[in-house]
Motif scaffolding. Sequence first.
Motif, PDB file in Angstrom:
ATOM      1  N   LYS A 167       0.605   3.622  -3.336  1.00 38.76           N
ATOM      2  CA  LYS A 167      -0.265   4.797  -3.263  1.00 38.76           C
ATOM      3  C   LYS A 167       0.333   5.996  -2.535  1.00 38.76           C
ATOM      4  CE  LYS A 167      -3.635   2.895  -5.500  1.00 38.76           C
ATOM      5  NZ  LYS A 167      -3.974   3.387  -6.863  1.00 38.76           N
ATOM      6  N   LYS A 168       1.453   5.833  -1.892  1.00 37.79           N
ATOM      7  CA  LYS A 168       2.029   6.939  -1.136  1.00 37.79           C
ATOM      8  C   LYS A 168       3.226   7.524  -1.876  1.00 37.79           C
ATOM      9  CE  LYS A 168      -1.097   6.684   1.685  1.00 37.79           C
ATOM     10  NZ  LYS A 168      -2.068   7.789   1.754  1.00 37.79           N
ATOM     11  N   ARG A 169       3.439   8.808  -1.680  1.00 37.23           N
ATOM     12  CA  ARG A 169       4.561   9.510  -2.302  1.00 37.23           C
ATOM     13  C   ARG A 169       5.508   9.969  -1.205  1.00 37.23           C
ATOM     14  NH1 ARG A 169       2.093   7.338  -5.580  1.00 37.23           N
ATOM     15  NH2 ARG A 169       1.162   8.124  -7.519  1.00 37.23           N
ATOM     16  N   PHE A 170       6.749   9.490  -1.253  1.00 33.87           N
ATOM     17  CA  PHE A 170       7.748   9.891  -0.269  1.00 33.87           C
ATOM     18  C   PHE A 170       9.121   9.788  -0.916  1.00 33.87           C
ATOM     19  CE2 PHE A 170       6.595   5.450   0.322  1.00 33.87           C
ATOM     20  CZ  PHE A 170       7.810   4.789   0.274  1.00 33.87           C
ATOM     21  N   PRO A 171      10.098  10.552  -0.442  1.00 30.07           N
ATOM     22  CA  PRO A 171      11.429  10.554  -1.061  1.00 30.07           C
ATOM     23  C   PRO A 171      12.082   9.178  -1.007  1.00 30.07           C
ATOM     24  CG  PRO A 171      11.171  12.422   0.431  1.00 30.07           C
ATOM     25  CD  PRO A 171       9.988  11.530   0.654  1.00 30.07           C
TER      26      PRO A 171
ATOM     27  N   MET B 256      14.032   2.631  -2.904  1.00 30.97           N
ATOM     28  CA  MET B 256      13.822   1.671  -1.823  1.00 30.97           C
ATOM     29  C   MET B 256      13.114   0.417  -2.329  1.00 30.97           C
ATOM     30  SD  MET B 256      11.774   2.265   1.778  1.00 30.97           S
ATOM     31  CE  MET B 256      12.666   3.795   2.031  1.00 30.97           C
ATOM     32  N   PHE B 257      12.097   0.611  -3.166  1.00 30.13           N
ATOM     33  CA  PHE B 257      11.326  -0.537  -3.648  1.00 30.13           C
ATOM     34  C   PHE B 257      12.184  -1.446  -4.521  1.00 30.13           C
ATOM     35  CE2 PHE B 257       8.687  -2.339  -7.093  1.00 30.13           C
ATOM     36  CZ  PHE B 257       7.926  -3.207  -6.342  1.00 30.13           C
TER      37      PHE B 257
ATOM     38  N   SER C 236      15.426  -1.617  -4.715  1.00 27.21           N
ATOM     39  CA  SER C 236      16.527  -2.210  -3.942  1.00 27.21           C
ATOM     40  C   SER C 236      16.028  -3.412  -3.156  1.00 27.21           C
ATOM     41  CB  SER C 236      17.121  -1.164  -2.989  1.00 27.21           C
ATOM     42  OG  SER C 236      17.664  -0.077  -3.701  1.00 27.21           O
ATOM     43  N   PHE C 237      14.843  -3.263  -2.568  1.00 24.22           N
ATOM     44  CA  PHE C 237      14.251  -4.384  -1.832  1.00 24.22           C
ATOM     45  C   PHE C 237      13.925  -5.531  -2.776  1.00 24.22           C
ATOM     46  CE2 PHE C 237      10.428  -6.237   0.377  1.00 24.22           C
ATOM     47  CZ  PHE C 237      11.141  -6.861   1.382  1.00 24.22           C
ATOM     48  N   LEU C 238      13.420  -5.185  -3.969  1.00 22.99           N
ATOM     49  CA  LEU C 238      13.080  -6.227  -4.936  1.00 22.99           C
ATOM     50  C   LEU C 238      14.325  -6.925  -5.469  1.00 22.99           C
ATOM     51  CD1 LEU C 238      10.513  -7.377  -6.289  1.00 22.99           C
ATOM     52  CD2 LEU C 238      10.925  -5.815  -8.190  1.00 22.99           C
ATOM     53  N   ALA C 239      15.444  -6.233  -5.500  1.00 26.30           N
ATOM     54  CA  ALA C 239      16.685  -6.833  -5.998  1.00 26.30           C
ATOM     55  C   ALA C 239      17.157  -7.991  -5.138  1.00 26.30           C
ATOM     56  CB  ALA C 239      17.783  -5.772  -6.091  1.00 26.30           C
ATOM     57  N   THR C 240      16.667  -8.068  -3.899  1.00 23.10           N
ATOM     58  CA  THR C 240      17.068  -9.187  -3.040  1.00 23.10           C
ATOM     59  C   THR C 240      16.550 -10.525  -3.569  1.00 23.10           C
ATOM     60  OG1 THR C 240      15.102  -8.854  -1.630  1.00 23.10           O
ATOM     61  CG2 THR C 240      17.133  -7.703  -1.015  1.00 23.10           C
TER      62      THR C 240
ATOM     63  N   TYR D  86       0.837  -1.208   0.000  1.00 22.36           N
ATOM     64  CA  TYR D  86       0.000   0.000   0.000  1.00 22.36           C
ATOM     65  C   TYR D  86       0.869   1.253   0.000  1.00 22.36           C
ATOM     66  CZ  TYR D  86      -2.977   3.646   2.022  1.00 22.36           C
ATOM     67  OH  TYR D  86      -3.639   4.822   2.279  1.00 22.36           O
ATOM     68  N   ALA D  87       1.922   1.248   0.794  1.00 20.26           N
ATOM     69  CA  ALA D  87       2.806   2.412   0.846  1.00 20.26           C
ATOM     70  C   ALA D  87       3.533   2.615  -0.477  1.00 20.26           C
ATOM     71  CB  ALA D  87       3.815   2.242   1.985  1.00 20.26           C
TER      72      ALA D  87
END
Length: 286
Positions: free
Chosen positions: A110-114, A119-120, A122-126, A106-107
Amino acid sequence: MATTTRRPPAARAGRRLGGAARLTTPALLALTAIVTIAPFAAMVFIAFAPASGQTFPDAFIPTHVTLENFRNVLSNSDITRWTINSLIYSLASVLLILLFASMAGYAFAKKRFPGREVMFWSFLATLMVPFQATLIPTYILVSKLGWVDGYWGLIVPTLANSQAVFLMRQFIAQLPDELFEAAEIDGASEWRMYTTIVLPLVRPALATLGVFVFLWHWNDFLWPLVIGQSGEMQTLTVGLATLQSENVPVNQVMAGAAITVLPSLLVFGLLQRYLTDSIAATGIKG
């Protein structure tokens, strides 16, 4: 005078190839189904076969059917304890992974943040890092925390599931932004939008992901083998491996394996409707 039109050779050849393809596809699917079901059928036949039907293909023609193998494996092993451990490991992981993955999805959707995209991805690269490469560092960290041979050490390291976050993010991204804008205008908090908008609308995706996560953890072998160092913390997969090392008859091992399949079939049967709805919804929107 009536004239007849003759189809060109290429068209006739195309029709023959199309007919052959229509005949070949069901045959290939049937062959694939047979190859897939054969090991499962062999397991069931051997589990119900008497001691004389231990070998293949003798188990497929047993002289009689017996439940003695199930009685022996239930009475002579800790299969009840192993089943409880597997259920705690699988169900707790399903609940926590669905909670964290849906909140993170959800974050990210739908959310906008620096730094959101960095981050997404990089996390998916794991996903490209094999579990064996992080096994030793993870074990050292769990050991420092004192979680070895316990449920915390068994469950917590598996909760950061990047594949689950990716699936939830992709599904939540398809939800209309107008729903969240209207909720913000009404003064709804983030938690209320998550519980009243996101969770009800992604229920099919949660059910689908829940089935996959349950099967991943129910059939997991390597991590429970490393963490569960005592017999009381072994899961079913590890316990069945110990039965083989103890020279337990093949019939009893197959009986134990047949018992391990039942929860998976039960979960799939209960959530089959949600699986179908999820696939149908994805196909319509795609």
